[in-house]
Write a protein that holds these residues in place. Structure first.
Motif, PDB file in Angstrom:
ATOM      1  N   SER A  82      28.491  10.667 -55.935  1.00 44.07           N
ATOM      2  CA  SER A  82      27.645  11.011 -54.314  1.00 44.07           C
ATOM      3  C   SER A  82      26.598  10.042 -53.801  1.00 44.07           C
ATOM      4  CB  SER A  82      27.389  12.375 -54.255  1.00 44.07           C
ATOM      5  OG  SER A  82      28.364  13.411 -54.450  1.00 44.07           O
ATOM      6  N   PHE A  83      25.954   9.788 -55.025  1.00 46.75           N
ATOM      7  CA  PHE A  83      24.562   9.025 -54.890  1.00 46.75           C
ATOM      8  C   PHE A  83      24.553   7.749 -55.607  1.00 46.75           C
ATOM      9  CE2 PHE A  83      23.632  13.403 -54.127  1.00 46.75           C
ATOM     10  CZ  PHE A  83      23.259  13.204 -52.942  1.00 46.75           C
ATOM     11  N   LYS A  84      25.632   6.919 -55.228  1.00 48.15           N
ATOM     12  CA  LYS A  84      25.838   5.702 -56.007  1.00 48.15           C
ATOM     13  C   LYS A  84      24.901   4.684 -55.267  1.00 48.15           C
ATOM     14  CE  LYS A  84      30.281   5.399 -55.140  1.00 48.15           C
ATOM     15  NZ  LYS A  84      30.343   6.793 -54.532  1.00 48.15           N
ATOM     16  N   PRO A  85      24.716   3.434 -56.054  1.00 45.63           N
ATOM     17  CA  PRO A  85      23.853   2.352 -55.428  1.00 45.63           C
ATOM     18  C   PRO A  85      24.023   1.919 -53.965  1.00 45.63           C
ATOM     19  CG  PRO A  85      24.176   2.028 -57.731  1.00 45.63           C
ATOM     20  CD  PRO A  85      25.114   3.151 -57.479  1.00 45.63           C
ATOM     21  N   GLY A  86      23.127   2.073 -53.269  1.00 49.52           N
ATOM     22  CA  GLY A  86      23.252   1.734 -52.025  1.00 49.52           C
ATOM     23  C   GLY A  86      23.457   2.660 -50.936  1.00 49.52           C
ATOM     24  N   SER A  87      23.300   3.939 -51.490  1.00 47.16           N
ATOM     25  CA  SER A  87      23.705   5.365 -50.669  1.00 47.16           C
ATOM     26  C   SER A  87      22.321   5.469 -49.739  1.00 47.16           C
ATOM     27  CB  SER A  87      23.813   6.337 -51.532  1.00 47.16           C
ATOM     28  OG  SER A  87      24.782   6.410 -52.391  1.00 47.16           O
ATOM     29  N   ASP A  88      21.200   5.007 -50.044  1.00 46.37           N
ATOM     30  CA  ASP A  88      20.031   5.062 -49.205  1.00 46.37           C
ATOM     31  C   ASP A  88      19.825   6.564 -48.450  1.00 46.37           C
ATOM     32  OD1 ASP A  88      19.374   2.753 -49.639  1.00 46.37           O
ATOM     33  OD2 ASP A  88      20.942   1.900 -47.951  1.00 46.37           O
ATOM     34  N   ALA A  89      20.274   7.641 -49.611  1.00 46.27           N
ATOM     35  CA  ALA A  89      19.871   8.750 -48.929  1.00 46.27           C
ATOM     36  C   ALA A  89      18.295   9.086 -49.227  1.00 46.27           C
ATOM     37  CB  ALA A  89      20.456  10.001 -50.074  1.00 46.27           C
ATOM     38  N   ARG A  90      17.849   9.944 -48.059  1.00 50.72           N
ATOM     39  CA  ARG A  90      16.368  10.347 -48.154  1.00 50.72           C
ATOM     40  C   ARG A  90      16.428  11.985 -48.462  1.00 50.72           C
ATOM     41  NH1 ARG A  90      13.629   6.668 -44.689  1.00 50.72           N
ATOM     42  NH2 ARG A  90      14.756   4.792 -44.659  1.00 50.72           N
ATOM     43  N   PHE A  91      15.504  12.198 -49.247  1.00 50.14           N
ATOM     44  CA  PHE A  91      15.161  13.419 -49.818  1.00 50.14           C
ATOM     45  C   PHE A  91      13.844  14.119 -49.514  1.00 50.14           C
ATOM     46  CE2 PHE A  91      17.538  10.894 -52.758  1.00 50.14           C
ATOM     47  CZ  PHE A  91      18.904  11.795 -53.146  1.00 50.14           C
ATOM     48  N   THR A  92      14.080  15.612 -48.785  1.00 52.84           N
ATOM     49  CA  THR A  92      13.009  16.137 -48.194  1.00 52.84           C
ATOM     50  C   THR A  92      13.085  17.494 -48.612  1.00 52.84           C
ATOM     51  OG1 THR A  92      13.036  14.678 -46.226  1.00 52.84           O
ATOM     52  CG2 THR A  92      11.590  16.800 -45.986  1.00 52.84           C
ATOM     53  N   VAL A  93      12.046  18.091 -49.330  1.00 51.63           N
ATOM     54  CA  VAL A  93      11.647  19.289 -49.855  1.00 51.63           C
ATOM     55  C   VAL A  93      10.748  19.759 -49.030  1.00 51.63           C
ATOM     56  CG1 VAL A  93      11.158  20.916 -51.611  1.00 51.63           C
ATOM     57  CG2 VAL A  93      12.250  18.787 -52.085  1.00 51.63           C
ATOM     58  N   LYS A  94      11.140  21.143 -48.210  1.00 49.02           N
ATOM     59  CA  LYS A  94      10.235  21.609 -47.216  1.00 49.02           C
ATOM     60  C   LYS A  94       9.374  22.419 -47.921  1.00 49.02           C
ATOM     61  CE  LYS A  94      12.045  23.775 -43.766  1.00 49.02           C
ATOM     62  NZ  LYS A  94      12.760  24.583 -42.824  1.00 49.02           N
ATOM     63  N   PRO A  95       8.009  22.565 -47.516  1.00 48.15           N
ATOM     64  CA  PRO A  95       6.837  23.247 -48.000  1.00 48.15           C
ATOM     65  C   PRO A  95       7.304  24.734 -48.182  1.00 48.15           C
ATOM     66  CG  PRO A  95       6.223  22.406 -45.993  1.00 48.15           C
ATOM     67  CD  PRO A  95       7.675  21.869 -46.125  1.00 48.15           C
ATOM     68  N   GLY A  96       6.842  25.477 -48.786  1.00 49.41           N
ATOM     69  CA  GLY A  96       6.801  26.849 -48.870  1.00 49.41           C
ATOM     70  C   GLY A  96       8.091  27.297 -49.548  1.00 49.41           C
ATOM     71  N   LEU A  97       8.543  28.731 -49.710  1.00 45.34           N
ATOM     72  CA  LEU A  97       9.500  29.138 -50.273  1.00 45.34           C
ATOM     73  C   LEU A  97      10.175  30.426 -49.470  1.00 45.34           C
ATOM     74  CD1 LEU A  97       8.046  29.611 -53.891  1.00 45.34           C
ATOM     75  CD2 LEU A  97       9.652  27.672 -53.144  1.00 45.34           C
ATOM     76  N   GLU A  98      11.304  30.813 -49.910  1.00 43.61           N
ATOM     77  CA  GLU A  98      12.091  31.939 -49.361  1.00 43.61           C
ATOM     78  C   GLU A  98      12.258  32.977 -50.523  1.00 43.61           C
ATOM     79  OE1 GLU A  98      15.254  32.082 -46.523  1.00 43.61           O
ATOM     80  OE2 GLU A  98      15.197  29.932 -46.417  1.00 43.61           O
ATOM     81  N   ASN A  99      12.182  34.283 -50.148  1.00 42.94           N
ATOM     82  CA  ASN A  99      12.536  35.209 -51.131  1.00 42.94           C
ATOM     83  C   ASN A  99      14.027  35.188 -50.956  1.00 42.94           C
ATOM     84  OD1 ASN A  99       9.990  36.012 -52.447  1.00 42.94           O
ATOM     85  ND2 ASN A  99       9.532  37.169 -50.367  1.00 42.94           N
ATOM     86  N   SER A 100      14.927  35.576 -52.024  1.00 41.63           N
ATOM     87  CA  SER A 100      16.167  35.604 -51.999  1.00 41.63           C
ATOM     88  C   SER A 100      16.260  37.121 -52.133  1.00 41.63           C
ATOM     89  CB  SER A 100      16.753  35.044 -53.258  1.00 41.63           C
ATOM     90  OG  SER A 100      17.914  35.453 -53.564  1.00 41.63           O
ATOM     91  N   PRO A 101      17.509  37.778 -51.568  1.00 44.23           N
ATOM     92  CA  PRO A 101      17.991  39.034 -51.739  1.00 44.23           C
ATOM     93  C   PRO A 101      18.103  39.508 -52.963  1.00 44.23           C
ATOM     94  CG  PRO A 101      19.206  37.965 -49.887  1.00 44.23           C
ATOM     95  CD  PRO A 101      18.296  36.792 -50.541  1.00 44.23           C
ATOM     96  N   VAL A 102      18.309  38.574 -54.084  1.00 45.87           N
ATOM     97  CA  VAL A 102      18.689  39.068 -55.390  1.00 45.87           C
ATOM     98  C   VAL A 102      17.358  38.929 -56.299  1.00 45.87           C
ATOM     99  CG1 VAL A 102      20.134  38.475 -57.238  1.00 45.87           C
ATOM    100  CG2 VAL A 102      20.900  38.055 -54.846  1.00 45.87           C
ATOM    101  N   GLY A 103      17.048  40.130 -56.687  1.00 46.83           N
ATOM    102  CA  GLY A 103      15.901  40.130 -57.555  1.00 46.83           C
ATOM    103  C   GLY A 103      14.657  39.562 -57.294  1.00 46.83           C
ATOM    104  N   GLY A 104      14.072  38.699 -58.150  1.00 52.73           N
ATOM    105  CA  GLY A 104      12.954  38.147 -57.771  1.00 52.73           C
ATOM    106  C   GLY A 104      13.130  36.532 -57.621  1.00 52.73           C
ATOM    107  N   ASN A 105      14.582  36.072 -57.395  1.00 46.19           N
ATOM    108  CA  ASN A 105      14.848  34.945 -57.185  1.00 46.19           C
ATOM    109  C   ASN A 105      14.027  34.137 -55.696  1.00 46.19           C
ATOM    110  OD1 ASN A 105      16.466  35.037 -59.499  1.00 46.19           O
ATOM    111  ND2 ASN A 105      18.285  35.013 -58.287  1.00 46.19           N
TER     112      ASN A 105
END
Length: 219
Positions: free
Chosen positions: A119-142
């Protein structure tokens, strides 16, 4: 939208030609709930490391095997692959022998790594952005780490969220949610994996996964 953007988005639909299902316990388009307790940097660190590896291989003009080594190390660090495989198979997983689980997990790891490298072969030029903060998952402490992956002409890109579980080895990815509707990768794979197991057993599923790896390596 360019053909590169379309190809990148298609590459994010992770699986074996799977039926798309919403994640269990996740309401599509639900507003984010701010997570409490866990430091965001610790929870998102495995995702950051995975994205760093994917960014590296898409700029590294090396062989598929060499890129697989880079991504493989990041996958091992970021994922609880045993938990993902268990969720992708469902109840049938419990009846597998320890030897079958070991063999299947090895094939599933190879499949996961090869899918990323393709999926991310040479030349893909994907941009990756991780948003600040977290969400609580409905499952346990995930917790949920929200990100975007996109091309330069389609920023911010496709929403991609990671469900993170904390165990003795730290925070690990146990599922991936794709798009605004939050399609669960594990749930989407379950029908394919279960039907293949039912018709061909563990060896049949391993054969399918190995065939997929070969296809990815020839892309």
């Amino acid at each position: 939208m360019s053909m590169k953007s379309i190809s990148l988005r298609a590459g994010l639909v992770l699986g074996l030609g799977m039926t798309l299902l919403p994640a269990a316990g996740i309401t599509p388009l639900a507003p984010a709930a701010l997570a409490q307790g866990a430091p965001a940097s610790a929870v998102s660190a495995p995702v950051q490391a995975l994205y760093a590896a994917l960014d590296k291989v898409q700029h590294a003009h090396s062989s598929f095997a060499e890129r697989s080594q880079i991504v493989g190390a990041a996958v091992d660090q970021a994922y609880d692959l045993d938990a993902v495989l268990h969720a992708s198979i469902g109840l049938r997983y419990q009846s597998l022998t320890p030897d079958d689980k070991t063999k299947l997990l090895a094939a599933f790891r190879n499949f996961t790594v090869a899918r990323y490298v393709s999926s991310f072969k040479p030349g893909s030029d994907a941009r990756f952005t991780v948003k600040p903060g977290l969400e609580n998952s409905p499952v346990g402490g995930n917790k949920i780490v929200n990100t975007y992956i996109g091309a330069e002409d389609s920023m911010p890109g496709t929403p991609l969220s990671y469900i993170m579980h904390n165990d003795a080895s730290g925070w690990k990815i146990v599922d991936v949610l794709l798009g605004e509707s939050r399609i669960s990768q594990a749930a989407a794979q379950r029908s394919d994996f279960s039907s293949t197991l039912a018709s061909g057993g563990v060896s049949g599923l391993i054969t399918v996964l190995d065939r997929k790896v070969k296809t990815f390596s020839n892309d």
